[in-house]
Design a protein around this motif. Structure first.
Motif: not given
Length: 297
Positions: A37-43
């Motif tokens: 899973v790759k998040f859109k922000d720096d979560a």
């Protein structure tokens, strides 16, 4: 209009055919229950693992903060496509896909591989110079990408013996450790055969010996096909690069042997742990019909 309808009908049929074929196509190999899973922000860098775990409803197995990626684990019984579709609805997720498995193509470097058309057939001529047919082989190259064998597997070649000094066979020989580590000239394992280190010889069934050395060639040929060492930069390669081959001889230098020798050879092989037996020989008679007639009378 009629032609247009026919074309549309054919296109629809072709599309349904492709859909059907795709339904039976093998899915790419992936680690069961795991997803990337790759998040859109720096979560990943700013949130706690507990927060991310709750958001994804999944156990987080690992993280790659620099790429803003987590590796999650889900129950293996969940349908892969359903997991992807469900998590893709999360507005914070950029990419989700199964944790695919990648493998290097396993093609051995044995120089005589090109002569083994039964393994990989590119249309090369056979030993009698007859032109080959590309693709007519056992699919060895595809199988080697999955496995190249295991030393846990013992194959007994019940034949004319085995050349246990051959460089392409020496690395894949089964050994009787009790005899190998015992005293020369002594029946260390108590099976009635002295020094049966690489197998046994039942050519003279009543007096078996511990020397299965091949004096014909057929048994060594079979052994090489089954398990010649692979990717060692020399000679040929067997179907299994890694295996343990037990030499059990009951056929003489002339290529013949007796039934009792064959039976004792089989009994020896199974008693020593072989569960795969190569029996490349035939002959004998059958009394099946005669027995049936006697029973009817």
């Amino acid at each position: 209009m009629k032609r247009l309808m026919e074309r549309a009908s054919k296109a629809l049929a072709f599309g349904l055919l492709l859909t059907g074929l795709n339904a039976f196509a093998a899915a790419p190999e992936a680690v069961p229950g795991e997803f990337i899973v790759k998040f859109k922000d720096d979560a990943v860098a700013t949130s706690s693992l507990n927060t991310l775990s709750q958001e994804l409803g999944s156990y987080i197995k690992d993280t790659i903060p620099g790429q803003n990626i987590v590796v999650i684990k889900r129950p293996v019984f969940e349908i892969q496509s359903n997991v992807v579709k469900s998590l893709a609805q999360n507005p914070n997720i950029d990419i989700i896909e199964p944790n695919y498995i990648y493998r290097i193509n396993k093609t051995p470097n044995d120089p005589m591989l090109g002569q083994l058309w039964g393994m990989i057939n590119n249309g090369q001529p056979d030993s009698q110079k007859r032109e080959g047919i590309a693709g007519v082989d056992i699919g060895a190259a595809q199988a080697w990408d999955i496995t190249t064998g295991s030393k846990d597997v013992i194959v007994a070649v019940i034949d004319t013996g085995i050349n246990y000094n051959h460089p392409d066979l020496k690395g894949n020989l089964w050994t009787n450790d009790a005899e190998l580590n015992g005293q020369a000239g002594v029946d260390d394992d108590g099976n009635g055969i002295i020094d049966d280190i690489y197998g046994a010889n039942f050519v003279t069934a009543a007096k078996p010996t511990g020397n299965p050395l091949d004096d014909h060639g057929h048994g060594s040929h079979c052994s090489g096909t089954i398990g010649a060492s692979g990717d060692d930069g020399k000679g040929i390669v067997g179907v299994a690069w890694n295996v343990r081959i037990m030499g059990v001889k009951f056929l003489s230098a002339s290529g013949s042997g007796s039934l009792d020798g064959a039976l004792k050879a089989i009994d020896y092989a199974t008693s020593k742990g072989a569960r795969i037996l190569s029996n490349s020989w035939g002959g004998g008679g059958s009394r099946g019909n005669e027995s049936s007639e006697q029973q009817l009378q």
